[in-house]
Design a protein around this motif. Structure first.
Motif, PDB file in Angstrom:
ATOM      1  N   VAL A  94       0.835  -1.202   0.000  1.00 28.83           N
ATOM      2  CA  VAL A  94       0.000   0.000   0.000  1.00 28.83           C
ATOM      3  C   VAL A  94       0.874   1.258   0.000  1.00 28.83           C
ATOM      4  O   VAL A  94       0.523   2.260  -0.622  1.00 28.83           O
ATOM      5  CB  VAL A  94      -0.998  -0.024   1.175  1.00 28.83           C
ATOM      6  CG1 VAL A  94      -0.339   0.276   2.489  1.00 28.83           C
ATOM      7  CG2 VAL A  94      -2.134   0.943   0.935  1.00 28.83           C
ATOM      8  N   ALA A  95       2.053   1.194   0.637  1.00 28.13           N
ATOM      9  CA  ALA A  95       2.905   2.381   0.717  1.00 28.13           C
ATOM     10  C   ALA A  95       3.481   2.723  -0.655  1.00 28.13           C
ATOM     11  O   ALA A  95       3.437   3.887  -1.076  1.00 28.13           O
ATOM     12  CB  ALA A  95       4.023   2.162   1.736  1.00 28.13           C
ATOM     13  N   VAL A  96       3.994   1.721  -1.354  1.00 28.18           N
ATOM     14  CA  VAL A  96       4.630   1.983  -2.652  1.00 28.18           C
ATOM     15  C   VAL A  96       3.583   2.459  -3.662  1.00 28.18           C
ATOM     16  O   VAL A  96       3.766   3.492  -4.326  1.00 28.18           O
ATOM     17  CB  VAL A  96       5.368   0.720  -3.157  1.00 28.18           C
ATOM     18  CG1 VAL A  96       5.845   0.919  -4.580  1.00 28.18           C
ATOM     19  CG2 VAL A  96       6.539   0.406  -2.242  1.00 28.18           C
ATOM     20  N   THR A  97       2.463   1.734  -3.747  1.00 28.42           N
ATOM     21  CA  THR A  97       1.402   2.157  -4.668  1.00 28.42           C
ATOM     22  C   THR A  97       0.931   3.553  -4.300  1.00 28.42           C
ATOM     23  O   THR A  97       0.736   4.408  -5.171  1.00 28.42           O
ATOM     24  CB  THR A  97       0.194   1.200  -4.580  1.00 28.42           C
ATOM     25  OG1 THR A  97       0.663  -0.108  -4.278  1.00 28.42           O
ATOM     26  CG2 THR A  97      -0.578   1.170  -5.865  1.00 28.42           C
ATOM     27  N   GLY A  98       0.762   3.779  -2.998  1.00 26.78           N
ATOM     28  CA  GLY A  98       0.274   5.070  -2.524  1.00 26.78           C
ATOM     29  C   GLY A  98       1.226   6.194  -2.873  1.00 26.78           C
ATOM     30  O   GLY A  98       0.796   7.267  -3.319  1.00 26.78           O
ATOM     31  N   ILE A  99       2.518   5.972  -2.697  1.00 26.56           N
ATOM     32  CA  ILE A  99       3.510   7.022  -2.974  1.00 26.56           C
ATOM     33  C   ILE A  99       3.482   7.402  -4.453  1.00 26.56           C
ATOM     34  O   ILE A  99       3.474   8.581  -4.805  1.00 26.56           O
ATOM     35  CB  ILE A  99       4.919   6.549  -2.531  1.00 26.56           C
ATOM     36  CG1 ILE A  99       5.039   6.669  -1.009  1.00 26.56           C
ATOM     37  CG2 ILE A  99       6.010   7.364  -3.216  1.00 26.56           C
ATOM     38  CD1 ILE A  99       6.312   6.114  -0.431  1.00 26.56           C
ATOM     39  N   ILE A 100       3.422   6.381  -5.317  1.00 29.82           N
ATOM     40  CA  ILE A 100       3.418   6.662  -6.762  1.00 29.82           C
ATOM     41  C   ILE A 100       2.173   7.463  -7.138  1.00 29.82           C
ATOM     42  O   ILE A 100       2.254   8.517  -7.773  1.00 29.82           O
ATOM     43  CB  ILE A 100       3.485   5.342  -7.559  1.00 29.82           C
ATOM     44  CG1 ILE A 100       4.843   4.665  -7.316  1.00 29.82           C
ATOM     45  CG2 ILE A 100       3.272   5.591  -9.049  1.00 29.82           C
ATOM     46  CD1 ILE A 100       4.929   3.251  -7.839  1.00 29.82           C
ATOM     47  N   LEU A 101       1.004   6.982  -6.697  1.00 28.34           N
ATOM     48  CA  LEU A 101      -0.239   7.651  -7.081  1.00 28.34           C
ATOM     49  C   LEU A 101      -0.344   9.046  -6.453  1.00 28.34           C
ATOM     50  O   LEU A 101      -0.790   9.987  -7.110  1.00 28.34           O
ATOM     51  CB  LEU A 101      -1.444   6.795  -6.673  1.00 28.34           C
ATOM     52  CG  LEU A 101      -1.579   5.460  -7.414  1.00 28.34           C
ATOM     53  CD1 LEU A 101      -2.781   4.681  -6.914  1.00 28.34           C
ATOM     54  CD2 LEU A 101      -1.695   5.689  -8.915  1.00 28.34           C
ATOM     55  N   THR A 103       2.069  11.024  -5.681  1.00 23.15           N
ATOM     56  CA  THR A 103       2.983  11.936  -6.374  1.00 23.15           C
ATOM     57  C   THR A 103       2.341  12.456  -7.654  1.00 23.15           C
ATOM     58  O   THR A 103       2.371  13.656  -7.935  1.00 23.15           O
ATOM     59  CB  THR A 103       4.303  11.214  -6.708  1.00 23.15           C
ATOM     60  OG1 THR A 103       4.761  10.570  -5.525  1.00 23.15           O
ATOM     61  CG2 THR A 103       5.340  12.176  -7.208  1.00 23.15           C
ATOM     62  N   ILE A 104       1.750  11.533  -8.423  1.00 25.69           N
ATOM     63  CA  ILE A 104       1.126  11.945  -9.686  1.00 25.69           C
ATOM     64  C   ILE A 104      -0.013  12.932  -9.424  1.00 25.69           C
ATOM     65  O   ILE A 104      -0.069  14.028  -9.991  1.00 25.69           O
ATOM     66  CB  ILE A 104       0.604  10.704 -10.448  1.00 25.69           C
ATOM     67  CG1 ILE A 104       1.784   9.806 -10.838  1.00 25.69           C
ATOM     68  CG2 ILE A 104      -0.186  11.115 -11.686  1.00 25.69           C
ATOM     69  CD1 ILE A 104       1.384   8.461 -11.386  1.00 25.69           C
ATOM     70  N   LEU A 105      -0.897  12.559  -8.481  1.00 29.41           N
ATOM     71  CA  LEU A 105      -2.046  13.416  -8.181  1.00 29.41           C
ATOM     72  C   LEU A 105      -1.595  14.749  -7.574  1.00 29.41           C
ATOM     73  O   LEU A 105      -2.099  15.815  -7.940  1.00 29.41           O
ATOM     74  CB  LEU A 105      -3.005  12.687  -7.222  1.00 29.41           C
ATOM     75  CG  LEU A 105      -4.301  13.414  -6.873  1.00 29.41           C
ATOM     76  CD1 LEU A 105      -5.135  13.626  -8.130  1.00 29.41           C
ATOM     77  CD2 LEU A 105      -5.112  12.621  -5.850  1.00 29.41           C
ATOM     78  N   GLY A 106      -0.607  14.677  -6.693  1.00 25.45           N
ATOM     79  CA  GLY A 106      -0.108  15.882  -6.025  1.00 25.45           C
ATOM     80  C   GLY A 106       0.533  16.840  -7.006  1.00 25.45           C
ATOM     81  O   GLY A 106       0.328  18.053  -6.948  1.00 25.45           O
TER      82      GLY A 106
END
Lengths: 396, 389
Positions: A94-101, A103-106
């Motif tokens: 969840v952390a890795v997927t969360g960080i990638i998504l 970053t893109i959204l942010g």
């Protein structure tokens, strides 16, 4: 006392600021150590009285409890150590997927905040101000409760037979390798090689001509094209597609086949991404705004387009300002994932609590949990700091 | 000015250091002193309440392991505190522990908290209820945050041993069941192959579920929550096909569902679940006290003594009953650190086992749970009190 000291030629040690400084420091260190020692002995005695002396022996005993979702094979006959690893992997997932998504959204939101379009700018502003001012736990519970509003599995919302939405999460068609996959692999390697070669060659060319250009999209297209050609060629050669879609099928209670994303995981991921993206967008916005206005004007004066200005002038400079606070946001996201315990996602903290509850080994389990989060965070910092140093070199 | 400040600082630090250093020998000398203060306490009973014995226990910890036989410690702590801290279910489990509309706790487990408070203070209201989730309950007991746990907790070897707890006599013999929707047409566990099942974490039921399904070669997806409230909500929303916990818990939770008639409890029992109060290991006397308070409710039913007819028995000439109620020169209560009339206090406050059961779970309640194994041994049940002599 003061008059006495003044009469002497040598300053006594208790009036010497250097020795006072070291005495204070040594004293403080001793006080801290004595305090820690008292806490430690008190804890050990308490545990001894309660017949709960810490030991890691439980790690090799069968866990006995089921874990709802696991990337690696797990069943309750496996030991506590393996159960713990399942938790670590679930947290990483969840952390890795969360960080990638996030970053893109942010990044997208941060740029929106600076847009000339009134609607876009203010929509992003409203988003950021709402999301970052509501506690994350509430948001997670909100997203999880929202999943209850979806229909039962039997009455799933069917999106073209590929994705099914229901109150247990979503089940989607997922590619699955077939027997002829091995015939396709050389094509993939060839495509990758071609792509990298093209990219490197183009970059060298750009440097030689001292002109900017775009290489990456074309390189990716080259990779995809080769892969696709290989895909069709394999089919013609063997009469079997190398990769097929595994479609979900509804059984009596649940779907089989396809990829299942549980409601807990979905709620946690959505909650973390939306929450962290709000902070990242502020980091991005401030980073971009911190780049001197003159830089943009100079770039425009040189005849760079709006996109080129952003990509080649503003962003590389903004990145240096963005990376350190961005690292903090990544660490926050990883640590916040421990709130998963509230919405039934079996992350590291959740599995750790269950192990603690079953074995009563609170101290070793808490140490393992703290150690795991620490390692996770330090590794993230390490990578980000390395990247930070790399881009800092550009500074003149 | 700066120098003066430094001198003051070093002085303060020196004081701090001596204070730190002074504490260690002080703590080390305390353990030998402790048995002497605690020893008379055992004979004097709860009326003698040397608060020092209770406060000495934690600081004695620094001295070493001699604090093992902490006789009288917990009872003294409770008496000097003026109320019993009783760990109960944080989720609503009507019949066992729930809060009614006026904010008062009610239920079978609650009555046992009251029984203990009555025995100690002759006042069943001197209880502070500490709501706990299944995952938190044992830590609360181990750390001494609560005095006794009355939270439909199953007595197992692991909990009795490795978790450092001590189980009291079983007050409710239960077994794990499974609730499903009637419309789902599920009759046996085998029908649940491939289903999603809701269960609470930190429970024996979580483990039994895995064992039972594995033994039968069945597959299932667990959906695991921290509290029973969340489990019931998820089951209600049909996020799972089955909901498993102790059968008593299922009966109780069924009343919380929007339409209880749409659900049924399968006719399978997946495990043995002896539920009873628990205390932390290491305080024999406190364990004895709670144990005999529980036994008193069984024995009272056996003698036919109820809260209504207690007065008739206080003039009894039957030796067994005189001893049981602490009449005349009988001083049985002191042996377990309680007053001699503790049984009378308990019966007056909550009644005998039958009264407790019927008030909370009996025919006049929505649950109407048959007593099953929870009847006296004389009627074929498992409730059996050792003799009060």
């Amino acid at each position: 006392m003061a008059t006495e000291a003044r009469q002497r030629t040598a300053t006594p040690f208790y009036r010497d600021s250097r020795s006072i400084a070291s005495i204070l420091q040594v004293g403080f260190a001793i006080a801290v150590m004595v305090g820690l020692w008292l806490l430690y002995t008190n804890m050990m005695d308490g545990l001894r009285r309660a017949n709960l002396l810490p030991s890691f022996a439980f790690l090799t005993q069968p866990a006995g409890f089921p874990i709802a979702e696991s990337v690696i094979p797990y069943d309750p006959t496996m030991n506590y150590g393996q159960a713990f690893i399942v938790g670590v992997i679930n947290t990483l997932r969840v952390a890795v997927t969360g960080i990638i998504l996030a970053t893109i959204l942010g990044l997208f939101l941060g740029i929106c905040r600076l847009s000339n379009n009134w609607l876009l700018r203010n929509a992003a502003l409203v988003y950021v101000e709402i999301v970052r001012n509501v506690p994350l736990l509430l948001q997670l519970i909100f997203w999880f409760l929202l999943t209850k509003a979806f229909p039962r599995v039997q009455e799933s919302i069917n999106l073209g037979g590929l994705i099914y939405l229901h109150n247990r999460g979503l089940t989607m068609a997922w590619p699955e390798a077939h027997a002829s996959f091995t015939e396709w692999t050389p094509w993939l390697w060839a495509g990758l090689l071609l792509g990298v070669a093209y990219y490197v060659a183009r970059r060298i060319q750009f440097v030689r001509r001292d002109r900017p250009g775009i290489a990456l999209p074309w390189a990716l297209l080259l990779v995809a094209g080769t892969a696709l050609a290989g895909f069709v060629a394999t089919r013609l050669q063997t009469g079997d597609w190398p990769v097929v879609l595994n479609l979900p099928e509804l059984q009596r209670f649940n779907f089989t086949g396809g990829l299942a994303v549980t409601a807990s995981f979905a709620a946690l991921l959505i909650g973390l991404v939306i929450y962290t993206a709000a902070f990242i967008s502020e980091v991005v916005r401030s980073g971009i705004q911190a780049v001197n206005k003159g830089q943009r004007e100079a770039a425009r004066a040189l005849g760079l387009t709006n996109g080129q200005t952003l990509r080649l002038v503003i962003f590389p400079q903004a990145l240096r300002i963005i990376i350190p606070p961005l690292t903090s946001q990544y660490l926050n996201l990883a640590k916040n994932s421990s709130l998963a315990v509230a919405i039934a996602y079996p992350d590291l903290f959740y599995v750790g609590s269950t192990i603690n509850n079953q074995t009563g080994q609170a101290v070793p389990v808490i140490l393992m949990l703290m150690g795991s989060y620490l390692v996770l965070s330090l590794l993230t910092s390490l990578v980000m700091n390395w990247y930070n140093r790399r881009i800092q070199l550009v500074e003149r | 000015m700066k120098r003066q400040m430094l001198v003051v600082l070093t002085g303060a630090l020196a004081m701090l250091l001596t204070a730190c250093g002074g504490q260690t020998p002080q703590a080390a000398t305390q353990p030998p002193a402790q048995p002497t203060t605690a020893a008379p306490a055992t004979t004097q009973g709860p009326t003698a309440a040397p608060a020092t014995a209770a406060t000495a226990a934690p600081s004695a910890a620094a001295g070493g392991g001699q604090a093992q036989p902490a006789t009288g410690g917990r009872i003294q702590t409770i008496i000097s505190r003026g109320k019993l801290i009783c760990g109960v279910n944080a989720s609503a489990l009507p019949g066992f522990a729930s809060v009614d509309s006026t904010g008062t706790y009610k239920g079978f487990d609650i009555d046992y908290c009251k029984a203990i408070a009555a025995a100690l203070f002759n006042d069943p209201s001197k209880v502070e209820y500490r709501p706990l989730s299944a995952a938190d309950r044992f830590t609360a007991l181990q750390t001494g945050e609560i005095d006794v746990l009355n939270r439909n907790s199953t007595f197992t070897l692991q909990r009795d041993g490795a978790l450092g707890l001590e189980w009291m006599p079983t007050t409710f013999y239960d077994g794990q069941g499974m609730m499903v929707r009637k419309s789902s047409n599920i009759k046996t566990l085998e029908d649940l192959n491939g289903a999603t099942i809701c269960v609470q974490t930190g429970t024996t039921t979580e483990l039994n579920l895995a064992d039972n399904f594995r033994a039968r070669g069945l597959k299932f997806t667990p959906l695991v929550f921290q509290t029973n409230d969340e489990v019931v909500a998820a089951y209600e929303a049909d996020q799972c096909n089955g909901f498993t916990t102790d059968k008593s818990g299922l009966v109780s939770s069924q009343t919380l569902l929007k339409n209880p008639a749409e659900h049924q409890i399968l006719d399978v029992t997946m495990s043995k679940e002896p539920l009873g109060p628990a205390v932390a290991q290491g305080d024999q006397q406190w364990g004895d006290a709670v144990r005999w308070i529980v036994f008193a409710t069984f024995q009272a039913e056996e003698f036919g003594i109820t809260s209504a007819n207690l007065g008739e028995f206080t003039s009894s000439t039957v030796p067994d009953i005189q001893r049981f109620l602490g009449l005349g020169d009988n001083k049985l209560g002191a042996g377990v650190g309680l007053s001699n009339d503790f049984v009378q206090r308990v019966i007056k406050a909550v009644g005998n086992y039958e009264e407790i059961y019927n008030r909370n779970l009996g025919p006049s309640t929505p649950f109407n749970l048959p007593r099953g194994l929870n009847t006296l041994y004389t009627k074929g049940g498992l409730l059996y009190s050792p003799p009060f002599r």
